[in-house]
Design an enzyme around this catalytic site. Structure first.
Site, PDB file in Angstrom:
ATOM      1  N   ASP A 223       0.827  -1.201   0.000  1.00 55.97           N
ATOM      2  CA  ASP A 223       0.000   0.000   0.000  1.00 55.97           C
ATOM      3  C   ASP A 223       0.869   1.262   0.000  1.00 55.97           C
ATOM      4  O   ASP A 223       1.872   1.335   0.720  1.00 55.97           O
ATOM      5  CB  ASP A 223      -0.857  -0.032   1.284  1.00 55.97           C
ATOM      6  CG  ASP A 223      -1.963   0.993   1.284  1.00 55.97           C
ATOM      7  OD1 ASP A 223      -2.837   0.921   0.418  1.00 55.97           O
ATOM      8  OD2 ASP A 223      -1.957   1.871   2.174  1.00 55.97           O
ATOM      9  N   GLU A 284       1.829  -0.585  -4.971  1.00 56.83           N
ATOM     10  CA  GLU A 284       0.751   0.361  -5.246  1.00 56.83           C
ATOM     11  C   GLU A 284       1.399   1.745  -5.221  1.00 56.83           C
ATOM     12  O   GLU A 284       1.465   2.399  -4.185  1.00 56.83           O
ATOM     13  CB  GLU A 284      -0.364   0.279  -4.199  1.00 56.83           C
ATOM     14  CG  GLU A 284      -1.586   1.079  -4.628  1.00 56.83           C
ATOM     15  CD  GLU A 284      -2.092   2.082  -3.618  1.00 56.83           C
ATOM     16  OE1 GLU A 284      -3.170   2.632  -3.831  1.00 56.83           O
ATOM     17  OE2 GLU A 284      -1.412   2.353  -2.599  1.00 56.83           O
TER      18      GLU A 284
END
Ligand code: NOJ
Ligand code: CA
Length: 560
Positions: A223, A284
């Site tokens: 993330d 990401e």
């Protein structure tokens, strides 16, 4: 070099120096709270996922990425982690996670989990200790605490804004009751940013990686992989555009894409290399170009990075040809596979997004009052064509749960059910991401369309979803579910993921025409039908018009 020049071969051979599974895999994103609810409390869970693994086998995917299921107060749907090494009771237990991993592997499905290293929850024990400790203490040193500006520290340390809207700083009350320091949160105030220059933070995440690697996961989706390191001195910066959102559009954002992040991933790469079985890291990293994104997948860093420039491309043939060419140049140039993605839990579902007529920045969502509302039939037709194009491309593709059912964005959600922090932090100015997170329909007659057996659902499902339920589509050869299954089966049989792309000349500007191995792919993003070459149709995203390919339709052919 023109993108339609036959000599412009985007050679994907370099995408497969080895046989690592992630170079060619189709990876299906499960958003656990909305996939299937095993205990009927209205929130999907790990046993619900395990119970449906055979549906994923039938679909034909190679791997699953699970969005966070770790212990969390759920202020950002689990992207606020309070304990990285435990399962939130909402989703089940560690034993449920072990069972899911084992059952996936028994079916030859790889499983990657979500790692959230930029920030923790404010309920993480470290942050609680930091609040209780004094300014300058080692406990505060794990996060980004700073004194405020102004005569009494009453102003935030700089002007940074939260991705979800509002200031990126929150002031704490010190143990003695006086107003105190401020802490940085690039996202919600319940998501304090770690200080990644602190060796203790670095060591803790090595431990977290090993904890899940030891349990057998095949890798991690990381993330905010572009956000961990901030420029020294934390200089002022305002996003250049309102849509800056999760990623930097500008070059010099002091909290995105700092050089120091790469050293972290080199370190993690070494941790993964201690394990057998081709474990992988996927970044990401919301960056504006594929060249920048490719920096995350240099040989000693991560293995994959989401191709957000591709996701952000409109249904427009020249732009599609360009981003595909760039991707097949930039990723293989560093020895990595290109990746492709059209939907995830942060963006308007592509069955709606591709028919929007007004710009919709990533993460902002759409609701009843948004401009440029999509026509559902146009959106679905384009989405099916876009996926047909995507799954023909060499490299690895990501699917988001529900896109195989052609689910649209849920636009009409009532205000009082919305839960995305974006909605609250912008006072409803941005609808946020709830519309792409509505629980899946499995069967039309059952409560909550088979999401569970009680009818509870953390977000309400639209009545039209009865007709989109998986069991309904199972019986319809022209359904989106059948399309996805045939695309995935044909992709596998033809080895398209490991293939090489060659642009085909002679088609109009509105057409994307290519060959991958023995498969000819024609996608018509224009308004007029185009004649097809002679050949056998392998898969078509919609009905053909005799020998012509209608607008918003794509086809895979075997030509002579
Ligand atoms: C990206 C995740 O995909 C998104 O859902 C989340 O809100 C932010 N990172 C913050 O963790
Ligand atoms: Ca549940």
């Amino acid at each position: 070099m023109s993108t339609t020049d036959t000599t412009a071969l985007a050679d994907a051979a370099q995408t497969r120096p080895g046989s690592e599974w992630w170079r060619t895999a189709v990876i299906y994103q499960i958003y656990p709270r909305s996939f299937a609810d095993g205990n009927g409390d209205g929130i999907g869970d790990l046993p619900g996922i395990t119970a449906h693994l055979d549906d994923l086998v039938a679909l034909g995917v190679d791997a699953v990425w699970l969005s966070p299921f770790f212990r969390s107060p759920q202020h950002d749907a689990g992207y606020d982690v309070a304990d990285y090494c435990d399962v939130d009771p909402l989703f089940g237990t560690l034993a449920d996670a072990d069972e899911l991993i084992a059952q996936a592997h028994a079916r030859d499905i790889r499983l990657i989990v979500d790692l959230v290293p930029n920030h923790s929850s404010n309920e993480h024990v470290w942050f609680q200790q930091a609040l209780a400790a004094a300014p300058g203490s080692p406990e505060r040193g794990r996060y980004m605490f700073r004194d405020g500006k102004g005569t009494a520290g009453e102003l935030p340390p700089n002007n940074w804004e939260s991705v979800f809207g509002g200031p990126a700083w929150t002031r704490v009350t010190e143990a003695d009751g006086t107003p105190g320091q401020w802490y940085l949160h690039l996202f919600d105030s319940t998501q304090p940013d770690f200080d990644w220059s602190n060796p203790e933070v670095q060591e803790e995440f090595r431990r977290v990686l090993r904890f899940w690697l030891d349990r057998g996961v095949d890798g991690f989706r990381v993330d905010v992989a572009h956000g961990l390191v901030k420029t020294d001195g934390l200089p002022d910066h305002l996003p250049s555009v309102d849509g800056d959102s999760m990623g930097g559009d500008a070059d010099d954002v002091p909290y995105w894409g700092q050089e120091g992040v790469h050293e972290i991933y080199r370190d993690w790469n070494r941790v993964l290399a201690e394990y057998d079985g081709d474990r992988a890291l996927c970044a990401e990293a919301w960056l504006p170009t594929v060249d920048k994104t490719a920096l995350w997948v240099r040989p000693d860093e991560m293995h994959q990075a989401f191709n957000f420039p591709y996701l952000m491309t409109q249904w427009h043939a020249p732009e599609l040809r360009e981003v595909i060419s760039e991707s097949l140049r930039a990723f293989p140039a560093v020895g990595a596979p290109a990746t492709w993605v059209l939907s995830n839990h942060d963006v308007v579902r592509h069955a709606s997004r591709l028919a929007l007529t007004a710009e919709n920045p990533q993460g902002h969502g759409i609701g009843p009052d948004s401009p440029g509302q999509p026509i559902p039939e146009v959106g679905l037709r384009r989405a099916r064509a876009a996926t047909t194009l995507m799954l023909a491309l060499p490299g690895s593709s990501y699917l988001y749960q529900g896109e195989e059912l052609g689910l649209p964005e849920v636009i009409e959600l009532p205000d009082d059910v919305r839960q995305d922090p974006t909605w609250f932090r912008t006072d409803g100015e941005r609808y946020g991401r709830d519309g792409c997170r509505v629980p899946l329909p499995w069967t039309p007659e059952a409560p909550a369309y088979g999401f569970n057996t009680t009818g509870a659902s953390w977000l309400p499902q639209p009545a039209e979803w009865a007709g989109l339920a998986r069991s309904v589509q199972e019986d319809q050869p022209d359904s989106t579910l059948w399309l996805y299954r045939s695309l995935l089966a044909t992709r596998r049989a033809e080895g398209l993921g490991a293939g090489t792309l060659e642009w085909l000349p002679g088609y109009g500007d509105d057409v994307v025409a290519l060959r991958n191995g023995d498969v000819t792919v024609i996608a018509n993003a224009g308004t007029a039908a185009v004649p097809l070459p002679k050949g056998t149709v392998l898969v078509a995203s919609g009905p053909l018009a005799g020998d012509d390919l209608p607008a918003d339709t794509a086809v895979w052919l075997r030509t002579a």
